[in-house]
Motif scaffolding. Structure first.
Motif, PDB file in Angstrom:
ATOM      1  N   GLY A 159      85.042  79.914  21.551  1.00 39.29           N
ATOM      2  CA  GLY A 159      85.270  78.896  20.541  1.00 39.29           C
ATOM      3  C   GLY A 159      85.657  79.563  19.237  1.00 39.29           C
ATOM      4  O   GLY A 159      85.038  80.562  18.848  1.00 39.29           O
ATOM      5  N   ARG A 160      86.685  79.035  18.555  1.00 37.72           N
ATOM      6  CA  ARG A 160      87.093  79.631  17.271  1.00 37.72           C
ATOM      7  C   ARG A 160      86.309  78.985  16.131  1.00 37.72           C
ATOM      8  O   ARG A 160      86.198  77.759  16.049  1.00 37.72           O
ATOM      9  N   ASP A 161      85.753  79.821  15.279  1.00 36.63           N
ATOM     10  CA  ASP A 161      84.913  79.345  14.182  1.00 36.63           C
ATOM     11  C   ASP A 161      85.719  78.477  13.214  1.00 36.63           C
ATOM     12  O   ASP A 161      86.849  78.810  12.850  1.00 36.63           O
ATOM     13  N   CYS A 162      85.127  77.357  12.801  1.00 34.15           N
ATOM     14  CA  CYS A 162      85.807  76.423  11.902  1.00 34.15           C
ATOM     15  C   CYS A 162      85.556  76.727  10.425  1.00 34.15           C
ATOM     16  O   CYS A 162      85.970  75.943   9.556  1.00 34.15           O
ATOM     17  N   GLY A 163      84.873  77.822  10.147  1.00 34.12           N
ATOM     18  CA  GLY A 163      84.710  78.238   8.756  1.00 34.12           C
ATOM     19  C   GLY A 163      83.329  77.955   8.194  1.00 34.12           C
ATOM     20  O   GLY A 163      82.547  77.170   8.738  1.00 34.12           O
ATOM     21  N   ASN A 164      83.053  78.588   7.046  1.00 32.22           N
ATOM     22  CA  ASN A 164      81.726  78.494   6.437  1.00 32.22           C
ATOM     23  C   ASN A 164      81.431  77.105   5.869  1.00 32.22           C
ATOM     24  O   ASN A 164      80.281  76.670   5.864  1.00 32.22           O
ATOM     25  N   GLU A 165      82.461  76.419   5.370  1.00 32.97           N
ATOM     26  CA  GLU A 165      82.242  75.082   4.810  1.00 32.97           C
ATOM     27  C   GLU A 165      81.747  74.124   5.890  1.00 32.97           C
ATOM     28  O   GLU A 165      80.799  73.349   5.670  1.00 32.97           O
ATOM     29  N   ALA A 166      82.371  74.177   7.061  1.00 31.71           N
ATOM     30  CA  ALA A 166      81.934  73.315   8.172  1.00 31.71           C
ATOM     31  C   ALA A 166      80.535  73.697   8.634  1.00 31.71           C
ATOM     32  O   ALA A 166      79.698  72.830   8.918  1.00 31.71           O
ATOM     33  N   ALA A 167      80.267  74.999   8.711  1.00 35.61           N
ATOM     34  CA  ALA A 167      78.945  75.458   9.131  1.00 35.61           C
ATOM     35  C   ALA A 167      77.871  74.963   8.170  1.00 35.61           C
ATOM     36  O   ALA A 167      76.813  74.478   8.593  1.00 35.61           O
ATOM     37  N   GLN A 168      78.139  75.067   6.861  1.00 35.26           N
ATOM     38  CA  GLN A 168      77.151  74.636   5.866  1.00 35.26           C
ATOM     39  C   GLN A 168      76.969  73.122   5.906  1.00 35.26           C
ATOM     40  O   GLN A 168      75.859  72.610   5.707  1.00 35.26           O
ATOM     41  N   TRP A 169      78.056  72.412   6.164  1.00 36.38           N
ATOM     42  CA  TRP A 169      77.988  70.939   6.227  1.00 36.38           C
ATOM     43  C   TRP A 169      77.029  70.497   7.323  1.00 36.38           C
ATOM     44  O   TRP A 169      76.157  69.656   7.096  1.00 36.38           O
ATOM     45  N   PHE A 170      77.180  71.034   8.540  1.00 36.71           N
ATOM     46  CA  PHE A 170      76.291  70.651   9.645  1.00 36.71           C
ATOM     47  C   PHE A 170      74.869  71.159   9.417  1.00 36.71           C
ATOM     48  O   PHE A 170      73.898  70.481   9.757  1.00 36.71           O
ATOM     49  N   THR A 171      74.743  72.338   8.823  1.00 30.61           N
ATOM     50  CA  THR A 171      73.408  72.874   8.533  1.00 30.61           C
ATOM     51  C   THR A 171      72.677  71.988   7.533  1.00 30.61           C
ATOM     52  O   THR A 171      71.490  71.654   7.722  1.00 30.61           O
ATOM     53  N   ASN A 172      73.368  71.561   6.488  1.00 32.67           N
ATOM     54  CA  ASN A 172      72.755  70.690   5.478  1.00 32.67           C
ATOM     55  C   ASN A 172      72.437  69.314   6.043  1.00 32.67           C
ATOM     56  O   ASN A 172      71.422  68.701   5.676  1.00 32.67           O
ATOM     57  N   TYR A 173      73.291  68.833   6.913  1.00 27.72           N
ATOM     58  CA  TYR A 173      73.085  67.492   7.472  1.00 27.72           C
ATOM     59  C   TYR A 173      71.910  67.460   8.441  1.00 27.72           C
ATOM     60  O   TYR A 173      71.050  66.583   8.376  1.00 27.72           O
ATOM     61  N   LEU A 174      71.843  68.406   9.348  1.00 32.38           N
ATOM     62  CA  LEU A 174      70.811  68.378  10.387  1.00 32.38           C
ATOM     63  C   LEU A 174      69.461  68.923   9.900  1.00 32.38           C
ATOM     64  O   LEU A 174      68.415  68.576  10.455  1.00 32.38           O
ATOM     65  N   LYS A 175      69.492  69.813   8.907  1.00 30.72           N
ATOM     66  CA  LYS A 175      68.268  70.270   8.227  1.00 30.72           C
ATOM     67  C   LYS A 175      67.215  70.857   9.168  1.00 30.72           C
ATOM     68  O   LYS A 175      66.015  70.610   9.003  1.00 30.72           O
ATOM     69  N   SER A 176      67.624  71.603  10.185  1.00 31.26           N
ATOM     70  CA  SER A 176      66.626  72.192  11.077  1.00 31.26           C
ATOM     71  C   SER A 176      66.797  73.707  11.212  1.00 31.26           C
ATOM     72  O   SER A 176      65.824  74.447  11.223  1.00 31.26           O
ATOM     73  N   GLU A 177      68.048  74.164  11.310  1.00 27.34           N
ATOM     74  CA  GLU A 177      68.343  75.596  11.366  1.00 27.34           C
ATOM     75  C   GLU A 177      69.817  75.774  11.037  1.00 27.34           C
ATOM     76  O   GLU A 177      70.513  74.813  10.702  1.00 27.34           O
ATOM     77  N   ALA A 178      70.302  76.993  11.116  1.00 29.33           N
ATOM     78  CA  ALA A 178      71.698  77.264  10.797  1.00 29.33           C
ATOM     79  C   ALA A 178      72.591  76.922  11.991  1.00 29.33           C
ATOM     80  O   ALA A 178      72.284  77.285  13.129  1.00 29.33           O
ATOM     81  N   PHE A 179      73.684  76.222  11.723  1.00 31.30           N
ATOM     82  CA  PHE A 179      74.626  75.830  12.767  1.00 31.30           C
ATOM     83  C   PHE A 179      76.035  76.241  12.370  1.00 31.30           C
ATOM     84  O   PHE A 179      76.338  76.449  11.199  1.00 31.30           O
ATOM     85  N   ARG A 180      76.900  76.312  13.385  1.00 33.40           N
ATOM     86  CA  ARG A 180      78.316  76.528  13.148  1.00 33.40           C
ATOM     87  C   ARG A 180      79.104  75.549  14.016  1.00 33.40           C
ATOM     88  O   ARG A 180      78.582  75.038  15.023  1.00 33.40           O
ATOM     89  N   LEU A 181      80.346  75.309  13.624  1.00 32.35           N
ATOM     90  CA  LEU A 181      81.248  74.446  14.384  1.00 32.35           C
ATOM     91  C   LEU A 181      82.369  75.314  14.926  1.00 32.35           C
ATOM     92  O   LEU A 181      82.946  76.125  14.203  1.00 32.35           O
ATOM     93  N   VAL A 182      82.676  75.140  16.213  1.00 35.92           N
ATOM     94  CA  VAL A 182      83.767  75.890  16.827  1.00 35.92           C
ATOM     95  C   VAL A 182      84.764  74.942  17.471  1.00 35.92           C
ATOM     96  O   VAL A 182      84.439  73.781  17.775  1.00 35.92           O
ATOM     97  N   GLN A 183      85.968  75.442  17.663  1.00 38.34           N
ATOM     98  CA  GLN A 183      87.047  74.661  18.276  1.00 38.34           C
ATOM     99  C   GLN A 183      87.584  75.398  19.493  1.00 38.34           C
ATOM    100  O   GLN A 183      87.798  76.612  19.463  1.00 38.34           O
ATOM    101  N   PHE A 184      87.804  74.643  20.563  1.00 35.17           N
ATOM    102  CA  PHE A 184      88.458  75.181  21.757  1.00 35.17           C
ATOM    103  C   PHE A 184      89.960  75.134  21.534  1.00 35.17           C
ATOM    104  O   PHE A 184      90.490  74.178  20.973  1.00 35.17           O
TER     105      PHE A 184
END
Length: 338
Positions: A159-184
């Motif tokens: 999966g190709r990383d969608c960048g730090n902004e997307a990672a921080q967005w999901f991390t802030n939203y879910l509020k449980s641990e650090a997440f990243r977003l990837v694209q196939f």
């Protein structure tokens, strides 16, 4: 032998070499070429299996779920690729939330993912969620973005990383641990069917869906389930790509091969259901009981199939794509009968 091969042989015989051994070798070579040519012509000329088409319903809805476990996007028409439905740059389950170690994250672990909505504008995906500013993602990522080794049900996939902004967005939203977003990406290798099922007959690949490129469910099957529930459920809780109307409840269980538009699909197996179906699509709250418990009361597999499905109730059918094409809401659905 065929006209073309006969003509070649005739021309050769008119100009026979002086040495008889050379002549014999030449005749043998031309003969082999004629056989090969005849075989090729026969293979291309063979008619496809003739199958009778029996209409069994009509397409009521088409859904693309770009990010696994997030809200779907209803479309009126779509291309059906080998990897599932596509509408423009929107692809079904081509994006995935992962933990930092690469393991997938779904609404089974983070049920509030179902509240993330997606729209598509000017070659960008627009993500919205309660209490969050919108996130704008390009549909095509820079090749300089890093590749992650991801894990889906124990199988590796890139999966190709969608960048730090997307990672921080999901991390802030879910509020449980650090997440990243990837694209196939379409040049990546999907998860092969032979590794998804030990007894797989079809040979296909999937990106981030659970088991197959397509899932089909009928309105009648949902209506039947709702007659047994105190609190009614909606189609969104089951996340099908293609919703069929005009057939009987669970009639889709019996369709081995179907034709919609010019797309041919073949049944892989029934869809075994899990606690994801108990996540309320309006609140993001997981119940862990209904409708799963009710489904278990009447939709368990035949004892002979327990090795495949275990104790999971069955609701909807997974299909592979046998011939790519296009389809739209309102298209008739045909069962292809031998």
């Amino acid at each position: 032998m065929g006209v073309a091969a006969s003509s070649v042989l005739a021309r050769f015989m008119l100009h026979r070499p002086a040495h008889p051994r050379l002549a014999w070798l030449g005749v043998a070579a031309v003969g082999l070429a004629a056989v090969a040519l005849g075989t090729i012509v026969w293979r291309h000329a063979r008619p496809r299996r003739r199958r009778r088409l029996q209409q069994v319903g009509t397409v009521a809805q088409l859904w693309i779920f770009p990010i696994k476990s997030c809200k779907g996007v209803a479309v009126s028409e779509a291309e059906c690729t080998a990897l599932g439905l596509r509408s423009g740059h929107l692809r079904d389950r081509f994006w995935l939330v992962i933990k930092e170690d690469g393991h997938m994250v779904t609404a089974r672990q983070e049920p509030r993912l179902v509240l993330v909505s997606i729209t598509y504008e000017d070659d960008h995906l627009i993500l919205r969620a309660p209490g969050m500013d919108q996130l704008v993602l390009p549909s095509k990522l820079p090749s300089s973005n890093i590749l992650h080794d991801c894990r889906i049900f124990g199988l590796d996939i890139k999966g190709r990383d969608c960048g730090n902004e997307a990672a921080q967005w999901f991390t802030n939203y879910l509020k449980s641990e650090a997440f990243r977003l990837v694209q196939f990406e379409k040049n990546m290798n999907g998860r092969p069917s032979r590794k998804l099922f030990s007894n797989s007959v079809q040979n296909y690949q999937v990106a981030y869906p659970d088991y197959s490129p397509l899932m089909v469910l009928s309105e009648a099957s949902l209506a039947d389930l709702n007659t047994r529930l105190e609190k009614k459920v909606r189609m969104e809780q089951f996340r099908p790509n293609i919703v069929i109307r005009g057939c009987g409840a669970f009639e889709e269980d019996t369709w081995d091969e179907i034709l919609i538009g010019n797309t041919e699909m073949k049944k892989v197996l029934a869809c075994p259901r899990c606690i994801l179906t108990t996540v309320d699509p309006d609140t993001g709250v997981i119940d862990r009981k209904e409708p799963l418990e009710t489904l278990k009361s009447y939709r368990l597999c035949d004892p002979s199939e327990q090795k495949i499905y275990k104790s999971s109730p069955l609701f909807g059918i997974y299909y592979s794509v046998e011939r790519i094409g296009s389809l739209k809401v309102g298209d008739p659905v045909y069962q292809m009968v031998q």
